[in-house]
Motif scaffolding. Sequence first.
Motif, PDB file in Angstrom:
ATOM      1  N   SER A   1       0.694   9.817   5.258  1.00  8.36           N
ATOM      2  CA  SER A   1      -0.214  10.712   4.320  1.00  8.36           C
ATOM      3  C   SER A   1      -0.093  10.730   2.897  1.00  8.36           C
ATOM      4  O   SER A   1      -0.882  11.408   2.538  1.00  8.36           O
ATOM      5  CB  SER A   1       0.338  12.056   5.002  1.00  8.36           C
ATOM      6  OG  SER A   1       1.512  12.457   4.672  1.00  8.36           O
ATOM      7  N   SER A   2       0.921  10.143   2.585  1.00  2.89           N
ATOM      8  CA  SER A   2       0.909   9.851   0.859  1.00  2.89           C
ATOM      9  C   SER A   2      -0.268   9.215   0.402  1.00  2.89           C
ATOM     10  O   SER A   2      -0.733   8.065   0.917  1.00  2.89           O
ATOM     11  CB  SER A   2       2.100   9.151   0.502  1.00  2.89           C
ATOM     12  OG  SER A   2       1.891   8.587  -0.943  1.00  2.89           O
ATOM     13  N   ILE A   3      -1.158   9.780  -0.556  1.00  5.79           N
ATOM     14  CA  ILE A   3      -2.301   9.045  -1.258  1.00  5.79           C
ATOM     15  C   ILE A   3      -2.050   7.972  -1.971  1.00  5.79           C
ATOM     16  O   ILE A   3      -2.724   7.243  -2.126  1.00  5.79           O
ATOM     17  CB  ILE A   3      -3.149  10.047  -2.079  1.00  5.79           C
ATOM     18  CG1 ILE A   3      -2.319  10.638  -3.058  1.00  5.79           C
ATOM     19  CG2 ILE A   3      -3.734  11.200  -1.262  1.00  5.79           C
ATOM     20  CD1 ILE A   3      -3.244  11.471  -4.061  1.00  5.79           C
ATOM     21  N   HIS A   4      -0.468   7.680  -2.196  1.00  2.04           N
ATOM     22  CA  HIS A   4      -0.176   6.766  -3.086  1.00  2.04           C
ATOM     23  C   HIS A   4       0.276   5.524  -2.498  1.00  2.04           C
ATOM     24  O   HIS A   4       0.666   4.488  -3.011  1.00  2.04           O
ATOM     25  CB  HIS A   4       0.984   7.272  -3.986  1.00  2.04           C
ATOM     26  CG  HIS A   4       0.564   8.514  -4.899  1.00  2.04           C
ATOM     27  ND1 HIS A   4      -0.336   8.325  -5.987  1.00  2.04           N
ATOM     28  CD2 HIS A   4       0.981   9.716  -4.645  1.00  2.04           C
ATOM     29  CE1 HIS A   4      -0.472   9.735  -6.468  1.00  2.04           C
ATOM     30  NE2 HIS A   4       0.212  10.458  -5.616  1.00  2.04           N
ATOM     31  N   ARG A   5       0.379   5.677  -0.999  1.00  2.00           N
ATOM     32  CA  ARG A   5       0.980   4.618  -0.297  1.00  2.00           C
ATOM     33  C   ARG A   5       0.323   3.359  -0.121  1.00  2.00           C
ATOM     34  O   ARG A   5       0.403   2.244  -0.237  1.00  2.00           O
ATOM     35  CB  ARG A   5       1.016   4.991   1.252  1.00  2.00           C
ATOM     36  CG  ARG A   5       1.788   4.036   1.992  1.00  2.00           C
ATOM     37  CD  ARG A   5       2.328   4.663   3.178  1.00  2.00           C
ATOM     38  NE  ARG A   5       2.797   3.886   4.355  1.00  2.00           N
ATOM     39  CZ  ARG A   5       4.187   3.156   4.177  1.00  2.00           C
ATOM     40  NH1 ARG A   5       4.959   3.762   3.353  1.00  2.00           N
ATOM     41  NH2 ARG A   5       4.704   2.065   5.127  1.00  2.00           N
ATOM     42  N   GLN A   6      -1.187   3.389   0.060  1.00  2.00           N
ATOM     43  CA  GLN A   6      -2.219   2.295   0.176  1.00  2.00           C
ATOM     44  C   GLN A   6      -2.193   1.469  -1.078  1.00  2.00           C
ATOM     45  O   GLN A   6      -2.066   0.440  -1.170  1.00  2.00           O
ATOM     46  CB  GLN A   6      -3.474   2.654   0.860  1.00  2.00           C
ATOM     47  CG  GLN A   6      -4.599   1.627   0.891  1.00  2.00           C
ATOM     48  CD  GLN A   6      -3.779   0.666   1.964  1.00  2.00           C
ATOM     49  OE1 GLN A   6      -2.775   0.735   2.843  1.00  2.00           O
ATOM     50  NE2 GLN A   6      -4.447  -0.805   1.872  1.00  2.00           N
ATOM     51  N   PRO A   7      -2.466   2.407  -2.146  1.00  2.00           N
ATOM     52  CA  PRO A   7      -2.516   1.703  -3.599  1.00  2.00           C
ATOM     53  C   PRO A   7      -1.210   0.731  -3.690  1.00  2.00           C
ATOM     54  O   PRO A   7      -1.199  -0.254  -4.368  1.00  2.00           O
ATOM     55  CB  PRO A   7      -2.672   2.768  -4.536  1.00  2.00           C
ATOM     56  CG  PRO A   7      -3.311   3.833  -4.121  1.00  2.00           C
ATOM     57  CD  PRO A   7      -2.856   3.813  -2.549  1.00  2.00           C
ATOM     58  N   LEU A   8      -0.187   1.423  -3.561  1.00  2.00           N
ATOM     59  CA  LEU A   8       1.196   0.876  -3.779  1.00  2.00           C
ATOM     60  C   LEU A   8       1.252  -0.380  -3.061  1.00  2.00           C
ATOM     61  O   LEU A   8       1.543  -1.573  -3.250  1.00  2.00           O
ATOM     62  CB  LEU A   8       2.426   1.542  -3.532  1.00  2.00           C
ATOM     63  CG  LEU A   8       3.514   1.296  -3.588  1.00  2.00           C
ATOM     64  CD1 LEU A   8       3.831   0.701  -5.040  1.00  2.00           C
ATOM     65  CD2 LEU A   8       4.808   2.227  -3.219  1.00  2.00           C
ATOM     66  N   ARG A   9       1.182  -0.213  -1.439  1.00  2.00           N
ATOM     67  CA  ARG A   9       0.857  -1.527  -0.632  1.00  2.00           C
ATOM     68  C   ARG A   9      -0.118  -2.631  -1.288  1.00  2.00           C
ATOM     69  O   ARG A   9       0.442  -3.829  -1.141  1.00  2.00           O
ATOM     70  CB  ARG A   9       0.305  -0.960   0.643  1.00  2.00           C
ATOM     71  CG  ARG A   9       0.410  -1.966   1.592  1.00  2.00           C
ATOM     72  CD  ARG A   9       0.041  -1.150   3.083  1.00  2.00           C
ATOM     73  NE  ARG A   9       0.246  -2.234   4.095  1.00  2.00           N
ATOM     74  CZ  ARG A   9      -0.634  -3.027   4.674  1.00  2.00           C
ATOM     75  NH1 ARG A   9      -1.788  -3.044   4.099  1.00  2.00           N
ATOM     76  NH2 ARG A   9      -0.451  -3.827   5.683  1.00  2.00           N
ATOM     77  N   GLU A  10      -1.231  -2.123  -1.902  1.00  2.00           N
ATOM     78  CA  GLU A  10      -2.129  -3.437  -2.317  1.00  2.00           C
ATOM     79  C   GLU A  10      -1.331  -4.061  -3.468  1.00  2.00           C
ATOM     80  O   GLU A  10      -1.636  -5.186  -3.645  1.00  2.00           O
ATOM     81  CB  GLU A  10      -3.522  -2.798  -2.711  1.00  2.00           C
ATOM     82  CG  GLU A  10      -4.178  -2.621  -1.473  1.00  2.00           C
ATOM     83  CD  GLU A  10      -5.569  -2.209  -1.772  1.00  2.00           C
ATOM     84  OE1 GLU A  10      -6.317  -2.632  -2.572  1.00  2.00           O
ATOM     85  OE2 GLU A  10      -6.459  -1.618  -0.628  1.00  2.00           O
ATOM     86  N   GLU A  11      -0.682  -3.118  -4.542  1.00  2.00           N
ATOM     87  CA  GLU A  11      -0.346  -3.792  -5.704  1.00  2.00           C
ATOM     88  C   GLU A  11       1.006  -4.461  -5.433  1.00  2.00           C
ATOM     89  O   GLU A  11       1.186  -5.675  -6.057  1.00  2.00           O
ATOM     90  CB  GLU A  11       0.165  -2.738  -6.962  1.00  2.00           C
ATOM     91  CG  GLU A  11      -1.119  -2.132  -7.203  1.00  2.00           C
ATOM     92  CD  GLU A  11      -2.326  -2.750  -7.505  1.00  2.00           C
ATOM     93  OE1 GLU A  11      -2.099  -3.737  -8.003  1.00  2.00           O
ATOM     94  OE2 GLU A  11      -3.510  -2.204  -7.582  1.00  2.00           O
ATOM     95  N   LEU A  12       1.883  -4.025  -4.242  1.00  2.00           N
ATOM     96  CA  LEU A  12       2.946  -4.879  -3.993  1.00  2.00           C
ATOM     97  C   LEU A  12       2.601  -6.343  -3.483  1.00  2.00           C
ATOM     98  O   LEU A  12       3.065  -7.386  -3.719  1.00  2.00           O
ATOM     99  CB  LEU A  12       3.792  -4.243  -2.982  1.00  2.00           C
ATOM    100  CG  LEU A  12       4.468  -2.983  -3.490  1.00  2.00           C
ATOM    101  CD1 LEU A  12       5.313  -2.031  -2.292  1.00  2.00           C
ATOM    102  CD2 LEU A  12       5.551  -3.556  -4.684  1.00  2.00           C
ATOM    103  N   ALA A  13       1.412  -6.207  -2.573  1.00  2.00           N
ATOM    104  CA  ALA A  13       0.963  -7.394  -1.893  1.00  2.00           C
ATOM    105  C   ALA A  13       0.519  -8.439  -3.218  1.00  2.00           C
ATOM    106  O   ALA A  13       0.723  -9.676  -2.996  1.00  2.00           O
ATOM    107  CB  ALA A  13      -0.291  -7.102  -1.147  1.00  2.00           C
ATOM    108  N   ASP A  14      -0.076  -7.836  -4.185  1.00  2.00           N
ATOM    109  CA  ASP A  14      -0.696  -8.760  -5.182  1.00  2.00           C
ATOM    110  C   ASP A  14       0.474  -9.289  -6.234  1.00  2.00           C
ATOM    111  O   ASP A  14       0.549 -10.615  -6.433  1.00  2.00           O
ATOM    112  CB  ASP A  14      -1.571  -7.906  -6.249  1.00  2.00           C
ATOM    113  CG  ASP A  14      -2.845  -7.425  -5.745  1.00  2.00           C
ATOM    114  OD1 ASP A  14      -3.333  -8.443  -5.141  1.00  2.00           O
ATOM    115  OD2 ASP A  14      -3.567  -6.723  -6.082  1.00  2.00           O
ATOM    116  N   VAL A  15       1.485  -8.583  -6.284  1.00  2.00           N
ATOM    117  CA  VAL A  15       2.872  -9.038  -7.077  1.00  2.00           C
ATOM    118  C   VAL A  15       3.391 -10.325  -6.111  1.00  2.00           C
ATOM    119  O   VAL A  15       3.571 -11.619  -6.800  1.00  2.00           O
ATOM    120  CB  VAL A  15       3.946  -7.993  -7.242  1.00  2.00           C
ATOM    121  CG1 VAL A  15       5.061  -8.695  -7.554  1.00  2.00           C
ATOM    122  CG2 VAL A  15       3.471  -7.074  -7.965  1.00  2.00           C
ATOM    123  N   LEU A  16       3.475 -10.112  -4.649  1.00  2.00           N
ATOM    124  CA  LEU A  16       3.871 -11.114  -3.871  1.00  2.00           C
ATOM    125  C   LEU A  16       3.009 -12.416  -3.896  1.00  2.00           C
ATOM    126  O   LEU A  16       3.621 -13.583  -3.867  1.00  2.00           O
ATOM    127  CB  LEU A  16       4.161 -10.768  -2.362  1.00  2.00           C
ATOM    128  CG  LEU A  16       4.524 -11.941  -1.569  1.00  2.00           C
ATOM    129  CD1 LEU A  16       6.012 -12.257  -1.911  1.00  2.00           C
ATOM    130  CD2 LEU A  16       4.462 -11.276  -0.069  1.00  2.00           C
TER     131      LEU A  16
END
Lengths: 115, 115, 115, 115
Positions: B59-74
């Motif tokens: 339910s955190s609104i920051h979770r999906q943006p964080l997920r996408e940015e971590l993916a981009d770092v990888l």
Amino acid sequence: MDRFTKLASQIDEFARARRWDDLHDPKSLTLALVGEVGEVAEVLQWLTPEEQIHLRDASSIHRQPLREELADVLIYLIELAAHVEIDLLDAAESKLLLNARKHPVPVAPPDPSAQ
Amino acid sequence: MDRFTKLASQIDEFARARRWDDLHDPKSLTLALVGEVGEVAEVLQWLTPEEQIHLRDASSIHRQPLREELADVLIYLIELAAHVEIDLLDAAESKLLLNARKHPVPVAPPDPSAQ
Amino acid sequence: MDRFTKLASQIDEFARARRWDDLHDPKSLTLALVGEVGEVAEVLQWLTPEEQIHLRDASSIHRQPLREELADVLIYLIELAAHVEIDLLDAAESKLLLNARKHPVPVAPPDPSAQ
Amino acid sequence: MDRFTKLASQIDEFARARRWDDLHDPKSLTLALVGEVGEVAEVLQWLTPEEQIHLRDASSIHRQPLREELADVLIYLIELAAHVEIDLLDAAESKLLLNARKHPVPVAPPDPSAQ
């Protein structure tokens, strides 16, 4: 268990055994990631174009330092993702599909600067 | 082929199909990595301690943006390592062994600030 | 000449006297800046909230390292701006005016997360 | 008051008027700094050597974005230093003297990679 999952679980055990995970929170782990990316940058910053190409050769004196710093970036990236319970491989696979839809393979000559 | 190797090969194909790899060199890929780490930082920078803990919840609104940015770092980390022909999993496994020798598990209470 | 301009001109002389500016280009200087920001991150990463507050006191063992790393960030930022012939103070003054128009002072309780 | 001090005091007022300083702590401000450095990196990452040189010309389409991102880096660097009560100009002046002692001007041909 695949190699990545095994690595992630070894990283987790490593931090727990030393109780380092007591200090882990998302901001601190991101700062640690930034520190390691900074060390990658320090290895590369003054390399000439020739030295950059030469990084692929075992004889490059910059290759082993770069290898260690890239490893540290991956280690902290895995720790950060594990801490917030995000599956890094899932996330990257999804992002790659999203990128493929966003940037279809061009028929005309492609534009490398769009990446 | 394990998942990580498959992901790495899909990332490679993705860049080649768009001829983006024409612009790839170690410094440019590192700057791209820095850009993505910067986006992770932007997601987290003003979060309160509670919001940071809440990142684990769907339910955190920051979770999906964080997920996408971590993916981009990888993704960029994999591209950089592939470009210089460094095996990222090998490198991380070796580094973890090195870290274990450098920081043995303490018998006495451990020191989290040594990490 | 004001202090900032004098500092910028000393930094320029310093690099020229050592012919370090031979290796300067925008990407390399940005990587050097990233390296120094990484060192700021390394000073701060495992500090507790109390240790962060204590940074203001001369007795904090982290204060002098932080001071030196912040100095290095400013030095490379000045070198990068000088290299591309951008006036850093002009740029920051303009950006602050832009920010003020974009984020007017609220009458109602302000939203700190908008920064 | 010199220009830098005036800028620093305007930045301080700007944050206070919006109560953004309520969220400021050393780690969060460093993450904000990292975010802005990431945006500098994003402006530069795919530029060719010619485009990098062309950044000096008013006609470069990358010049204004770079100017704004460099400004943001300076603004957050000033906020971070002010938050921990470190005088940034003093720190940079001291560091430059330290660097000069550490790296004396060579009589023989200098080594740019020592920087």
